[in-house]
Design a protein around this motif. Structure first.
Motif, PDB file in Angstrom:
ATOM      1  N   ARG A 727       0.830  -1.211   0.000  1.00 28.91           N
ATOM      2  CA  ARG A 727       0.000   0.000   0.000  1.00 28.91           C
ATOM      3  C   ARG A 727       0.857   1.250   0.000  1.00 28.91           C
ATOM      4  NH1 ARG A 727      -3.249  -3.264   3.481  1.00 28.91           N
ATOM      5  NH2 ARG A 727      -5.276  -3.746   2.557  1.00 28.91           N
ATOM      6  N   ASP A 728       1.923   1.226   0.779  1.00 29.24           N
ATOM      7  CA  ASP A 728       2.802   2.391   0.826  1.00 29.24           C
ATOM      8  C   ASP A 728       3.468   2.618  -0.519  1.00 29.24           C
ATOM      9  OD1 ASP A 728       2.148   2.815   3.435  1.00 29.24           O
ATOM     10  OD2 ASP A 728       3.981   1.953   4.272  1.00 29.24           O
ATOM     11  N   PHE A 729       3.940   1.535  -1.158  1.00 28.72           N
ATOM     12  CA  PHE A 729       4.634   1.692  -2.436  1.00 28.72           C
ATOM     13  C   PHE A 729       3.687   2.194  -3.516  1.00 28.72           C
ATOM     14  CE2 PHE A 729       6.063   0.159  -6.566  1.00 28.72           C
ATOM     15  CZ  PHE A 729       7.359   0.677  -6.603  1.00 28.72           C
ATOM     16  N   GLU A 730       2.526   1.568  -3.627  1.00 31.45           N
ATOM     17  CA  GLU A 730       1.577   1.972  -4.672  1.00 31.45           C
ATOM     18  C   GLU A 730       0.996   3.343  -4.382  1.00 31.45           C
ATOM     19  OE1 GLU A 730       1.182   0.463  -7.470  1.00 31.45           O
ATOM     20  OE2 GLU A 730       2.460  -1.237  -6.889  1.00 31.45           O
ATOM     21  N   GLY A 731       0.755   3.632  -3.107  1.00 31.45           N
ATOM     22  CA  GLY A 731       0.195   4.930  -2.751  1.00 31.45           C
ATOM     23  C   GLY A 731       1.101   6.079  -3.117  1.00 31.45           C
ATOM     24  N   ALA A 732       2.407   5.828  -3.070  1.00 32.10           N
ATOM     25  CA  ALA A 732       3.362   6.883  -3.399  1.00 32.10           C
ATOM     26  C   ALA A 732       3.344   7.229  -4.884  1.00 32.10           C
ATOM     27  CB  ALA A 732       4.767   6.458  -2.979  1.00 32.10           C
ATOM     28  N   GLN A 733       2.728   6.379  -5.700  1.00 30.44           N
ATOM     29  CA  GLN A 733       2.669   6.647  -7.143  1.00 30.44           C
ATOM     30  C   GLN A 733       1.434   7.490  -7.502  1.00 30.44           C
ATOM     31  OE1 GLN A 733       5.575   5.500  -8.115  1.00 30.44           O
ATOM     32  NE2 GLN A 733       5.613   4.484  -6.109  1.00 30.44           N
ATOM     33  N   ALA A 734       0.550   7.701  -6.547  1.00 32.36           N
ATOM     34  CA  ALA A 734      -0.648   8.507  -6.803  1.00 32.36           C
ATOM     35  C   ALA A 734      -0.311   9.990  -6.756  1.00 32.36           C
ATOM     36  CB  ALA A 734      -1.727   8.182  -5.777  1.00 32.36           C
ATOM     37  N   VAL A 735      -1.157  10.789  -7.404  1.00 29.46           N
ATOM     38  CA  VAL A 735      -1.054  12.248  -7.296  1.00 29.46           C
ATOM     39  C   VAL A 735      -2.281  12.684  -6.511  1.00 29.46           C
ATOM     40  CG1 VAL A 735      -0.857  14.438  -8.524  1.00 29.46           C
ATOM     41  CG2 VAL A 735       0.177  12.377  -9.491  1.00 29.46           C
ATOM     42  N   GLY A 736      -2.118  12.760  -5.201  1.00 30.59           N
ATOM     43  CA  GLY A 736      -3.267  12.976  -4.328  1.00 30.59           C
ATOM     44  C   GLY A 736      -3.790  14.396  -4.306  1.00 30.59           C
ATOM     45  N   GLY A 737      -2.997  15.352  -4.759  1.00 32.79           N
ATOM     46  CA  GLY A 737      -3.433  16.737  -4.766  1.00 32.79           C
ATOM     47  C   GLY A 737      -2.262  17.655  -4.509  1.00 32.79           C
ATOM     48  N   SER A 738      -1.729  18.268  -5.559  1.00 39.66           N
ATOM     49  CA  SER A 738      -0.561  19.135  -5.440  1.00 39.66           C
ATOM     50  C   SER A 738      -0.674  20.271  -6.444  1.00 39.66           C
ATOM     51  CB  SER A 738       0.730  18.328  -5.632  1.00 39.66           C
ATOM     52  OG  SER A 738       0.562  17.273  -6.560  1.00 39.66           O
ATOM     53  N   ILE A 739       0.182  21.291  -6.273  1.00 44.68           N
ATOM     54  CA  ILE A 739       0.049  22.547  -7.013  1.00 44.68           C
ATOM     55  C   ILE A 739       1.263  22.740  -7.919  1.00 44.68           C
ATOM     56  CG2 ILE A 739      -0.225  25.049  -6.805  1.00 44.68           C
ATOM     57  CD1 ILE A 739      -1.436  24.589  -4.027  1.00 44.68           C
ATOM     58  N   TYR A 740       0.991  23.181  -9.143  1.00 47.38           N
ATOM     59  CA  TYR A 740       2.027  23.311 -10.167  1.00 47.38           C
ATOM     60  C   TYR A 740       1.939  24.668 -10.851  1.00 47.38           C
ATOM     61  CZ  TYR A 740       2.101  18.347  -9.311  1.00 47.38           C
ATOM     62  OH  TYR A 740       2.171  17.139  -8.663  1.00 47.38           O
ATOM     63  N   LEU A 741       3.080  25.114 -11.368  1.00 41.55           N
ATOM     64  CA  LEU A 741       3.136  26.357 -12.124  1.00 41.55           C
ATOM     65  C   LEU A 741       3.032  26.027 -13.610  1.00 41.55           C
ATOM     66  CD1 LEU A 741       3.484  29.431 -11.871  1.00 41.55           C
ATOM     67  CD2 LEU A 741       5.947  29.078 -12.249  1.00 41.55           C
ATOM     68  N   ALA A 742       2.121  26.713 -14.275  1.00 42.46           N
ATOM     69  CA  ALA A 742       1.907  26.493 -15.707  1.00 42.46           C
ATOM     70  C   ALA A 742       2.001  27.819 -16.449  1.00 42.46           C
ATOM     71  CB  ALA A 742       0.545  25.852 -15.946  1.00 42.46           C
ATOM     72  N   THR A 743       2.279  27.733 -17.741  1.00 41.14           N
ATOM     73  CA  THR A 743       2.256  28.924 -18.592  1.00 41.14           C
ATOM     74  C   THR A 743       0.909  28.991 -19.289  1.00 41.14           C
ATOM     75  OG1 THR A 743       3.288  27.684 -20.410  1.00 41.14           O
ATOM     76  CG2 THR A 743       4.737  28.951 -18.961  1.00 41.14           C
ATOM     77  N   LEU A 744       0.372  30.188 -19.387  1.00 39.70           N
ATOM     78  CA  LEU A 744      -0.948  30.421 -19.958  1.00 39.70           C
ATOM     79  C   LEU A 744      -0.814  31.327 -21.174  1.00 39.70           C
ATOM     80  CD1 LEU A 744      -4.125  30.507 -19.836  1.00 39.70           C
ATOM     81  CD2 LEU A 744      -3.857  32.452 -18.290  1.00 39.70           C
ATOM     82  N   ASP A 745      -1.398  30.885 -22.268  1.00 44.47           N
ATOM     83  CA  ASP A 745      -1.465  31.736 -23.457  1.00 44.47           C
ATOM     84  C   ASP A 745      -2.657  32.672 -23.276  1.00 44.47           C
ATOM     85  OD1 ASP A 745      -1.675  32.942 -25.921  1.00 44.47           O
ATOM     86  OD2 ASP A 745      -2.049  31.087 -27.044  1.00 44.47           O
ATOM     87  N   ASN A 746      -2.375  33.911 -22.815  1.00 43.99           N
ATOM     88  CA  ASN A 746      -3.501  34.802 -22.546  1.00 43.99           C
ATOM     89  C   ASN A 746      -3.996  35.534 -23.782  1.00 43.99           C
ATOM     90  OD1 ASN A 746      -1.366  36.573 -22.730  1.00 43.99           O
ATOM     91  ND2 ASN A 746      -1.445  37.226 -20.574  1.00 43.99           N
ATOM     92  N   THR A 747      -3.496  35.125 -24.980  1.00 45.78           N
ATOM     93  CA  THR A 747      -4.117  35.591 -26.232  1.00 45.78           C
ATOM     94  C   THR A 747      -5.177  34.607 -26.703  1.00 45.78           C
ATOM     95  OG1 THR A 747      -2.591  34.473 -27.779  1.00 45.78           O
ATOM     96  CG2 THR A 747      -1.884  36.595 -26.869  1.00 45.78           C
ATOM     97  N   HIS A 748      -5.166  33.411 -26.136  1.00 42.18           N
ATOM     98  CA  HIS A 748      -6.167  32.391 -26.458  1.00 42.18           C
ATOM     99  C   HIS A 748      -7.464  32.749 -25.733  1.00 42.18           C
ATOM    100  CE1 HIS A 748      -8.147  28.436 -26.534  1.00 42.18           C
ATOM    101  NE2 HIS A 748      -7.300  28.085 -27.494  1.00 42.18           N
ATOM    102  N   PRO A 749      -8.627  32.506 -26.326  1.00 41.74           N
ATOM    103  CA  PRO A 749      -9.883  32.836 -25.624  1.00 41.74           C
ATOM    104  C   PRO A 749      -9.975  32.231 -24.220  1.00 41.74           C
ATOM    105  CG  PRO A 749     -10.341  32.331 -27.907  1.00 41.74           C
ATOM    106  CD  PRO A 749      -8.884  32.030 -27.699  1.00 41.74           C
ATOM    107  N   LEU A 750      -9.321  31.098 -23.993  1.00 44.59           N
ATOM    108  CA  LEU A 750      -9.349  30.513 -22.662  1.00 44.59           C
ATOM    109  C   LEU A 750      -8.556  31.346 -21.664  1.00 44.59           C
ATOM    110  CD1 LEU A 750     -10.795  27.841 -21.850  1.00 44.59           C
ATOM    111  CD2 LEU A 750      -8.530  26.863 -21.553  1.00 44.59           C
TER     112      LEU A 750
END
Length: 846
Positions: A727-750
């Motif tokens: 359980r410990d080994f497999e659990g460590a492979q999950a992404v339980g909830g973390s925060i990342y920095l991304a680049t945003l194309d703010n010329t795109h409508p999104l």
């Protein structure tokens, strides 16, 4: 004669039942006959039926009416207008002096005040039940606990009444509790059915776990997205309880869990070690003794997380108290088979009752220790703050007043000191303007909450997380902020600043404008679209000579031309003014369509905004949490109705009545044959699908979209791992909830409305799509070093770097907008909500 005999027999039967129940829950105890027992008031034994919330409240009202040792306080109302109550119990003298007791008690949280004489101060104990509505044993235990505390003639009950103020929350989630209560009662058999497959034990969607908006309220103590916890936290900071019991249920095959939780790995990084190593051990002895007395099995020090500040058992730990999570194996109905035999509802209630009494006993016996700890907690917070290199955090978005106000309100709601910024500041390459930014000094009693709001934590004692491993609220709000190493003084902010909105005086205008940057601009747009206003938006920026002079309007800004309107000039002004007041928007106007810079108002890069007609499929197999987040977002932040249609009714849906379809994570295999062909045809003819996480995988499996997965084969690990470590080994492979920095194309409508090109995003899945082959349709992708906070395995981090956070798949004349990272997580991610709004209002531009 026969009638009188029958009445006597019925009375004798009820008396025997009542005594049997008292012997089961309270063996050998005597009670004050002036206090009505639960069974005499409700008409049934506790555990025989699930008690509706209105009947529970009625009983508490009766207790407060007949006893001078109880007061019932209403602290707010749920979305469905059920009262949120706290029953206060103590001896009559304490009840008469309740306010002075409270005032004296909260002096403990202010180290600048002299330490009161704690030897004579009553303990303040909060027992909180049924935050998950379908974990009902707690709510029933609250009834018995209140009765025992008021009516028992035992020495222990008298000691608690004398030396404690007990605050009972019978149900933090009344709406969800009643949803489950009605379900269990309407399916109860006679005799009850223990088969786990019986309908009674398997609720329909949405479950009673969640509140009106399908939120898990035991995750909301930090973000305060929901009204129940907004009221709870406001009340909490008037009392600062020494001890908080948080009563839950778990799987039927489990026994009973109480703290301590898993050492180190499940502990919050800002909570003193003393809480976990000393205080938890003291209290655990009381719980073990109480359950040993009735032969109930239990376990400790495993699994359950105590790190996320949004739990009802963790938040008190960051407020100088002791938060205690209790988990009872659930009957999920009136009786259910388990690996240890049949579990009855009454059995689960009795265990919760025993630990409730044990919590009060421990709180009273250890009250001087806990009072001193409460003062020590806030004193050491100041000491730690003074030792920290960081002396303050400065925050503020120059362009988004509404998001500033939302974040400022969150800080004030958590009793965090904030001061005004009286000068322009430049730190770490970020500029903070006077009047548009604020400062949070770290030297304050709530230093540990300040850390929870601003710190980015990436190193952990464990790699297994029951829930989120990162919760930096400043990042969730997309709030520009920086740390300072200099001490800061300033005028303290005690309330949100008054907004002074701009609205043009009457004139012969060509058009009105609203900048799309502000968080509540979509609310303004929806309001005026509903009123029949013709609205346009620009794909490229321009600068106009407005009624206040030169003003820049970035892509996505709202343009309301006087031409093409069905409303008269005065009617239009009235609609715009009401919308501006309701949404907190500044409105500008110009007497010319000729721009000072950039495109003019007649440009082909300006086009009409289509009124959204949104359908969201919900029901069995779809995520109630994601669906609830979207429903709540559109209800409370936009005021826009959304059609929530059960997936089982898909055959009755004409998609051409809508222009936008939202698919949350879930299983959509029931959409097949003619319904699937209808979906494909609608999409090809110009429809917009907004797809979250696993819904994108379903669309890929149906070849509706043809994106590519990143190679997700696990890296070769060790050849052998002990079975007990799986359980410990497999659990460590999950992404339980973390925060990342991304680049945003703010010329795109999104990306319309975003001024920056970097944005924090929240990921809690191992779904990895490659960036789109279409070079223009991956508007959000991760940076080279993206991890901002939380745990992720090195192998998964490499996959994150190569994958897309958001991508768009053109399909015929339509499009699918894939949110691989949830932009609305727990009603908290104000920084990414705008992308979701853009998908709804500007989806046809993608």
């Amino acid at each position: 004669m026969i009638k009188n005999t029958l009445s006597l027999l019925m009375a004798c039967l009820f008396f025997l039942q009542a005594n049997a129940q008292k012997e089961y829950y309270f063996p050998g105890e005597s009670f004050d006959s002036q206090i009505p027992s639960p069974e005499s008031f409700l008409g049934y034994e506790i555990g025989e039926w699930h008690t509706r919330y209105d009947r529970l409240i009625a009983y508490f009202e009766e207790l407060a009416e007949v006893s001078d040792m109880a007061e019932l306080h209403t602290i707010g109302y749920t979305n469905q207008k059920r009262p949120l109550v706290v029953l206060v119990i103590s001896n009559s003298s304490n009840i008469q002096n309740l306010q002075s007791i409270r005032t004296n008690h909260i002096k403990l949280v202010d180290p600048s005040q002299p330490l009161p004489d704690v030897s004579n101060m009553p303990a303040v104990i909060n027992l909180a039940y049924s935050v998950h509505g379908n974990e009902p044993s707690g709510g029933e235990a609250s009834i018995l606990t209140a009765y025992w505390l008021l009516a028992s003639q035992s020495d222990l009950a008298k000691e608690i009444r004398e030396n404690a103020v007990v605050l009972i929350d019978p149900a933090i989630n009344p709406d969800g509790r009643d949803r489950h209560t009605n379900w269990a009662n309407m399916h109860k058999g006679s005799p009850p059915v223990a088969d786990p497959l019986d309908r009674e034990h398997n609720e329909i969607w949405p479950s009673g776990r969640v509140n009106h908006y399908w939120f898990d309220l035991n995750r909301d103590w930090l973000p305060l997205a929901q009204v129940e916890l907004q009221n709870k936290i406001a009340w909490y900071h008037t009392w600062y309880p020494n001890v908080v019991g948080d009563f839950h249920e778990m799987g039927t095959n489990s026994t009973y869990f109480f703290e301590p939780t898993k050492p180190f790995g499940s502990e919050n990084p800002v909570v003193p070690r003393k809480n976990y190593e000393d205080i938890n051990s003291k209290f655990a002895a009381y719980f073990a003794k109480a359950l040993d007395e009735i032969g109930s099995l239990y376990w400790t020090k495993e699994v359950f997380d105590n790190s996320y500040p949004g739990y009802g058992s963790t938040y008190p730990d960051i407020q100088g108290g002791l938060g205690l999570v209790f988990e009872q194996g659930s009957s999920r109905g009136h009786i259910q088979s388990s690996q240890r035999g049949d579990i009855t509802f009454a059995f689960t209630i009795r265990n919760q009752l025993k630990t409730s009494i044990a919590t009060m006993e421990a709180g009273v016996k250890e009250r001087e220790y806990m009072h001193r700890y409460l003062r020590e907690f806030f004193q050491t917070a100041l000491s730690e703050a003074n030792q920290s290199r960081t002396k303050a955090y400065v925050f503020g978005d120059e362009y988004d007043e509404s998001r500033n106000r939302l974040f400022l309100k969150l800080l004030l709601d958590h009793s965090i000191k904030v001061v005004e910024n009286d000068k322009d500041i430049s730190i770490e390459g970020k500029n903070f303007k006077k009047g548009k930014s604020w400062i949070v000094p770290t030297s304050q009693p709530q230093y540990r909450m300040v850390r929870s709001m601003f710190e980015k934590v990436t190193e952990f004692a464990d790699s297994i997380f029951y829930d989120a491993s990162s919760w930096t609220m400043a990042l969730a709000y997309g709030m520009p902020y920086a740390s300072q190493t200099a001490m800061v003084n300033g005028k303290e902010v005690t309330a949100l600043p008054v907004q002074e909105l701009h609205f043009p005086v009457e004139n012969q205008y060509v058009a009105y404008f609203v900048d799309w940057t502000d968080y509540f601009a979509p609310k303004f747009l929806h309001h005026i679209l509903e009123a029949g206003v013709h609205v346009e938006a620009n794909a490229l920026p321009f600068t106009s000579n407005t009624d206040v002079g030169s003003k820049e309007f970035p892509a996505g800004s709202l343009i309301i031309p006087m031409a093409f309107q069905k409303l008269s000039a005065s009617e239009l002004r009235s609609v715009l003014h009401k919308a501006a007041e309701a949404s907190g928007q500044h409105v500008y106007a110009s007497t010319t369509g000729f721009s000072l810079k950039g495109i003019d108002l007649g440009s082909n890069n300006i086009s009409a905004v289509q009124k959204p007609k949104v359908l969201m499929l919900v029901g069995q197999g779809t995520s109630q949490y994601e669906a609830g987040e979207i429903w709540h977002l559109l209800d409370t932040k936009v005021g826009m109705p959304i059609s929530k249609v059960d997936i089982g009714l898909i055959g009755r849906v004409n998609l051409y009545d809508y222009n936008t379809l939202i698919l949350t994570s879930g299983n959509y295999n029931s959409i097949a044959g003619p319904q699937l062909n209808h979906l494909k045809d609608w999409l090809n003819r110009g429809g917009t699908i907004i797809s979250l996480r696993t819904a994108s995988q379903w669309l890929q499996s149906q070849e509706i979209v043809k994106e590519e997965y990143l190679n997700t084969e696990a890296s070769k690990g060790p050849d052998f791992i002990p079975f007990a470590s799986r359980r410990d080994f497999e659990g460590a492979q999950a992404v339980g909830g973390s925060i990342y920095l991304a680049t945003l194309d703010n010329t795109h409508p999104l990306g319309f409305g975003y001024r920056n090109q970097e944005i924090p995003v929240y990921r809690n899945s191992t779904i990895f799509f490659k960036p789109s082959k279409n070079k223009y349709q991956t508007p959000v992708r991760y940076t080279a070093n993206p991890l901002l906070g939380g745990y992720i395995s090195p192998a998964n981090l490499e996959k994150v770097k190569q994958s897309a956070s958001v991508l768009v798949s053109p399909v015929g004349q339509g499009r699918v907008i894939h949110f691989i990272d949830n932009p609305n997580f727990r009603g908290t991610w104000f920084g990414t909500n705008k992308m979701f709004f853009n998908a709804i209002f500007y989806g046809d531009r993608m």
